[in-house]
Design a protein around this motif. Structure first.
Motif, mmCIF file in Angstrom:
data_model
loop_
_atom_site.group_PDB
_atom_site.id
_atom_site.type_symbol
_atom_site.label_atom_id
_atom_site.label_comp_id
_atom_site.label_asym_id
_atom_site.label_seq_id
_atom_site.Cartn_x
_atom_site.Cartn_y
_atom_site.Cartn_z
ATOM 1 N N LEU A 16 0.795 -1.080 -0.142
ATOM 2 C CA LEU A 16 0.049 -0.093 -0.040
ATOM 3 C C LEU A 16 0.878 1.223 -0.098
ATOM 4 C CD1 LEU A 16 -2.805 -0.959 2.492
ATOM 5 C CD2 LEU A 16 -3.030 -0.685 0.300
ATOM 6 N N THR A 72 -4.630 1.953 3.988
ATOM 7 C CA THR A 72 -3.142 3.360 3.344
ATOM 8 C C THR A 72 -1.827 3.288 3.920
ATOM 9 O OG1 THR A 72 -3.466 4.682 5.275
ATOM 10 C CG2 THR A 72 -5.543 4.950 3.496
ATOM 11 N N ARG A 121 -0.901 2.681 -2.673
ATOM 12 C CA ARG A 121 -2.279 2.276 -3.104
ATOM 13 C C ARG A 121 -2.815 2.370 -2.211
ATOM 14 N NH1 ARG A 121 -2.677 -2.943 -6.340
ATOM 15 N NH2 ARG A 121 -4.618 -2.068 -6.350
ATOM 16 N N HIS A 122 -4.451 3.041 -2.367
ATOM 17 C CA HIS A 122 -5.267 2.503 -0.895
ATOM 18 C C HIS A 122 -6.276 2.254 -1.365
ATOM 19 C CE1 HIS A 122 -6.959 6.162 -3.755
ATOM 20 N NE2 HIS A 122 -5.846 6.786 -3.590
ATOM 21 N N VAL A 136 1.555 -0.317 7.180
ATOM 22 C CA VAL A 136 0.484 -0.710 6.728
ATOM 23 C C VAL A 136 -0.584 0.078 8.076
ATOM 24 C CG1 VAL A 136 -1.368 -1.719 5.550
ATOM 25 C CG2 VAL A 136 0.563 -2.130 4.965
#
Length: 414
Positions: free
Chosen positions: A106, A168, A109-110, A222
């Motif tokens: 992550l 997230t 990325r989310h 994370v």
């Protein structure tokens, strides 16, 4: 003349529906109107709200639902993704949270994960189930008990409650940002909704009624933050399931903070689970500038979530749900009828990992033989802390007639 009016009406209607279509594509817009030539006549706030509610209620959403492929999570593509579970199994949905936390990169990325559960009480990572909920009622009503990985208090789930999990990187973790997104989404359905976030990261209506509780898990790299949203939950069962009937427990476990609650549907019939999920997905996609397609996932699909079956098995195990309870002590009073004499007994137990580590009996008149008291204590030690186990241990300690009375429950051995 008549045909001219009809043509004008037709044009006006077509223009109105054009604006409605634009509104569906961009639900962030809060004003509707009719355009005639170069002039735009906005509708009132109440009329706009009525149109919005009507659309959400009667029309199919443009947010597309697609089943995710087996390579969906292995893709190195940056950005975000919106997932929605097709399961209402609380253990399966919690397993998805675990899997994403443990397996997805992550950094760039989310993820937004949307899910609902069949009736269940979900307690926090550091809570005591005997203190937090009515286990007897839950067993009678078929309400599941689950322990999540995050902290926080106990919550009641059913199909009238929607859950959102925001994943997230640890650096980008921000609860307030997520809650503000939820508030924006709700106001696209009902612009005048009096909803706000509290210092405890709850969402409340009119500054008083809780509609959402939140919790989080922050890992090494994370993090995730999840929240509930009461749309049409069973408000009669909710308080009953979250009221324990156990007494005499002393523990340092996290305790829940009671609050008055309200369903969104009580405020506006347009605030259904479906409308809220659509609004959330659309708002999330707009804020993060990602594809607004919602990808459907089957939590138990090993092709998509390799190894998730092991997580599922652990989450529904006695060792996890009860065995992870922080150590506690409990004192209980009951009566033993031995050889036609009634004896008042105080039982003190120390419980570690859900198992009775040590115990002692306090008999006011010391009527029971010493060897029987010792046998009772030995029988209890090492047993799981639950009524059936305790009653069995006490009764098995006697070779003759023994009757146990505890909170109106009697168990007789002949």
């Amino acid at each position: 003349m008549g045909s001219s009016r009809a043509a004008k009406h037709s044009k006006t209607t077509a223009t109105l529906w054009f604006f409605l279509a634009i509104g569906l594509a961009c639900p962030r817009a809060t004003a509707w109107g009719i355009r005639q030539g170069k002039e735009f006549f906005p509708l009132s706030a109440s009329a706009s709200s009525m149109l919005t509610r009507s659309i959400l209620k009667n029309y199919q959403p443009i947010v597309c639902l697609r089943k995710i492929s087996s390579t969906g999570f292995r893709s190195p593509v940056k950005g975000g993704i919106i997932l929605q579970s097709v399961s209402s199994d609380v253990y399966a949905n919690l397993a998805v949270e675990d899997w994403i936390h443990d397996n997805m990169d992550l950094k760039d990325r989310h993820v937004l994960f949307i899910w609902k559960n069949s009736p269940a009480v979900v307690i926090g990572r550091h809570q005591n189930p005997w203190v937090e909920c009515n286990l007897k009622l839950m067993k009678q009503r078929g309400i599941q008990l689950a322990r999540r990985r995050s902290g926080g208090g106990a919550v009641y789930h059913d199909l009238g409650n929607v859950n959102f999990t925001f994943f997230t990187s640890k650096k980008k973790y921000d609860r307030i940002e997520n809650l503000n997104l939820v508030i924006k989404a709700l106001r696209t359905v009902q612009p005048e909704l009096a909803v706000s976030a509290t210092k405890r990261y709850d969402l409340v209506l009119d500054g008083n009624f809780k509609i959402s509780g939140t919790a989080a898990k922050i890992g090494r790299t994370v993090a995730y933050h999840h929240c509930t949203l009461l749309c049409s939950a069973d408000r009669s069962l909710l308080p009953a399931a979250l009221k324990s009937h156990y007494h005499g427990i002393k523990s340092n476990a996290t305790t829940s903070v009671p609050a008055s609650v309200k369903n969104l549907l009580d405020v506006d019939p347009a605030l259904t689970c479906e409308a809220v999920m659509i609004a959330m997905a659309t708002e999330y996609a707009a804020q993060h500038q990602i594809d607004r397609q919602v990808k459907l996932v089957d939590p138990m699909d090993e092709a998509v979530f390799p190894g998730i079956g092991n997580k599922y098995t652990e989450l529904q195990s006695w060792r996890w749900i009860y065995g992870k309870t922080p150590k506690f002590s409990v004192s209980s009073c009951f009566q033993l009828v031995y050889q036609q004499s009634r004896v008042n007994v105080k039982l003190h137990m120390n419980v570690v990992n859900g198992v009775i580590e040590s115990c002692s009996l306090d008999l006011a008149d010391r009527y029971l033989p010493a060897e029987m008291c010792e046998k009772l204590q030995n029988n209890l030690t090492g047993r799981m802390f639950c009524p059936d186990e305790i009653e069995s241990a006490l009764v098995e300690a006697d070779s003759g007639d023994l009757e146990l009375h505890n909170n109106g429950i009697s168990y007789v051995k002949r």
